[in-house]
Design an enzyme around this catalytic site. Sequence first.
Site, mmCIF file in Angstrom:
data_model
loop_
_atom_site.group_PDB
_atom_site.id
_atom_site.type_symbol
_atom_site.label_atom_id
_atom_site.label_comp_id
_atom_site.label_asym_id
_atom_site.label_seq_id
_atom_site.Cartn_x
_atom_site.Cartn_y
_atom_site.Cartn_z
ATOM 1 N N LYS A 114 -9.496 2.857 -2.646
ATOM 2 C CA LYS A 114 -9.763 2.456 -1.422
ATOM 3 C C LYS A 114 -11.190 2.826 -0.893
ATOM 4 O O LYS A 114 -11.245 3.823 -0.976
ATOM 5 C CB LYS A 114 -8.565 2.637 -0.359
ATOM 6 C CG LYS A 114 -8.770 1.739 0.834
ATOM 7 C CD LYS A 114 -7.524 2.144 1.804
ATOM 8 C CE LYS A 114 -7.450 1.436 3.244
ATOM 9 N NZ LYS A 114 -6.305 1.834 3.850
ATOM 10 N N GLU A 139 0.681 -1.147 -0.160
ATOM 11 C CA GLU A 139 0.054 0.050 0.097
ATOM 12 C C GLU A 139 0.834 1.284 0.070
ATOM 13 O O GLU A 139 1.746 1.307 0.755
ATOM 14 C CB GLU A 139 -0.804 -0.069 1.347
ATOM 15 C CG GLU A 139 -1.859 1.144 1.277
ATOM 16 C CD GLU A 139 -2.623 1.194 2.753
ATOM 17 O OE1 GLU A 139 -3.531 1.767 2.629
ATOM 18 O OE2 GLU A 139 -2.446 0.269 3.601
ATOM 19 N N CYS A 194 -5.698 -2.992 2.036
ATOM 20 C CA CYS A 194 -5.611 -3.206 3.600
ATOM 21 C C CYS A 194 -7.196 -3.166 4.209
ATOM 22 O O CYS A 194 -7.744 -4.177 4.351
ATOM 23 C CB CYS A 194 -4.647 -1.810 4.036
ATOM 24 S SG CYS A 194 -3.848 -2.268 5.592
#
Length: 560
Positions: free
Chosen positions: A136, A63, A172
Amino acid sequence: MSLSQSPVSQSPVSRSSVSLPPLRIAVAQVNLVLGDLVGNVNRLAEEAARARDAGAAIIVTPELGLCGYPPEDLLFRRDFRLACSDALMALCAKVDGIAMIVGHPHVLPGAEGEPDRLFNAASLIRKGKIVHSYLKQRLPNYQVFDEKRYFETGHKPFVFELDGTKIGVLICEDVWFPQPVAAAVKAGADIIVVPNASPYDMQKLETRYEVVKKRVAESGVPILYAHWTGGQDELVFDGASFGINADGAVGYQDRQFEESLGLVTFANGRLSGEIHPPLQHEESVYRALVVALRDYVNKNAFPGVLLGLSGGVDSALTLAIAVDALGAKRVRAVMMPSEYTAQISLDDSREMAAIHGVAYDEIAITPVFDAFKRALAGAFIGRPEDTAEENIQARVRGTMLMGLSNKFGAMVVTTGNKSEMAVGYSTLYGDMAGGYAILKDVSKTLVYQLCRWRNAQSRVIPDRVITRPPSAELRPDQKDQDSLPAYAVLDQIVEMYVEQDMAPAEIVAAGFAEADVSRVTRLLKINEYKRRQSPVGAKITRRGFGKDWRYPITSKYWPK
């Protein structure tokens, strides 16, 4: 190699009857440097070339790997965002013969009259171009995370096809929630890859396993987790990239605290690769501390470190960590005895310096301490000696260490532990003076455990340093437990109050004496001003005294 993007509205299709060719996936578990855009581009391109030469069709990087993690308020700077965009284009030009998933800040222009919109993204690079940028969907905003301060939220899954396999991409925190995983599966994903930047704590690996296995059980799709390794200020990233198959079995587990190019095969619906067993508790923590100090020193270009060696257990452990992190030639230990320093403290300090082979100095503080007392005698007249004189000794030592630091360029590593930080058993501008507090999140109880573990690898600490009662040696016959509860008790109270947010009444109900709980929690509150001025240090618990501890100094609230 064929690659195409699947429409996100595609319904799930059973692929059990379809024989897919094996897909080779590389996981770049790398230690990059925040803000070193040129260096990071070159390193990622090198890893891509290695992965291609090893037969991988795609490489997954961590990330925000392009810029480093966490970039914090650099993200507010337009020049930084533009530099990241330029770096992404430079990376595209360097990646050849392999697909890449790379994490980076992604800017979209705002509506007319509105500011640009910033996202935490993972982009697919293929043949010199960005095929698609995934945004994200879940932004953590707790503990050390501030992503809602910087980023906007994405809303769409991303699934693409590579050599017949449909790959979903999440980032994540997305995998900690069922909805993003379900959306990727609904869009047709056979496997989900997850670039991560998940800071280490002592329970984190088990927590990751628990979360990912739950998502796998819900979705029936394997998940491949690609992670950072290395230190960044207070945070440590432990590597340990892994893959979980649809039946919950671990198909791939990389090493902890080491850089690695993991090679994973996806065939017949299953992930397979090397499996390295996780480290045991003490080794895991010790390795985290070594990596944190090494990267803080090296990434900030300090030539080495120096520390005050007292003959006590905290400085003994700090010395061992420093030598293991940097090598003996980059470590200097300074013993600064006073009239209250026991001979065994001198003897043990000399022995430890000799065992490690570090540069070692003995500089007595008594002449300087006496000069301070003479200078203050008129102002102090009629008052007995107390903590003022004790703290002057600590400040003399701090001043000497900082003088050596200024003269030789080495950074001072402080030796105080979390137990002392909690209750203020430390001196501002004295033993708290320095550039990095390596034991800042390590309780006294854990300090002893780590010393015993390190000695089991090779003896570097004399036994009596570990077995003798701890003392600051600032007055005659002083012992830590003269003014503090037993560390076995104190550390549990601190853990429950700081890491578990338990109220004092709840801690008492758990079986601790009300007097001890009241004393420790009161000391915690009134010493906030000290902690706010302490150097940064490695975070290894669920909550350390740093980025994830944000209590006001001035506050009248206290739970009944």
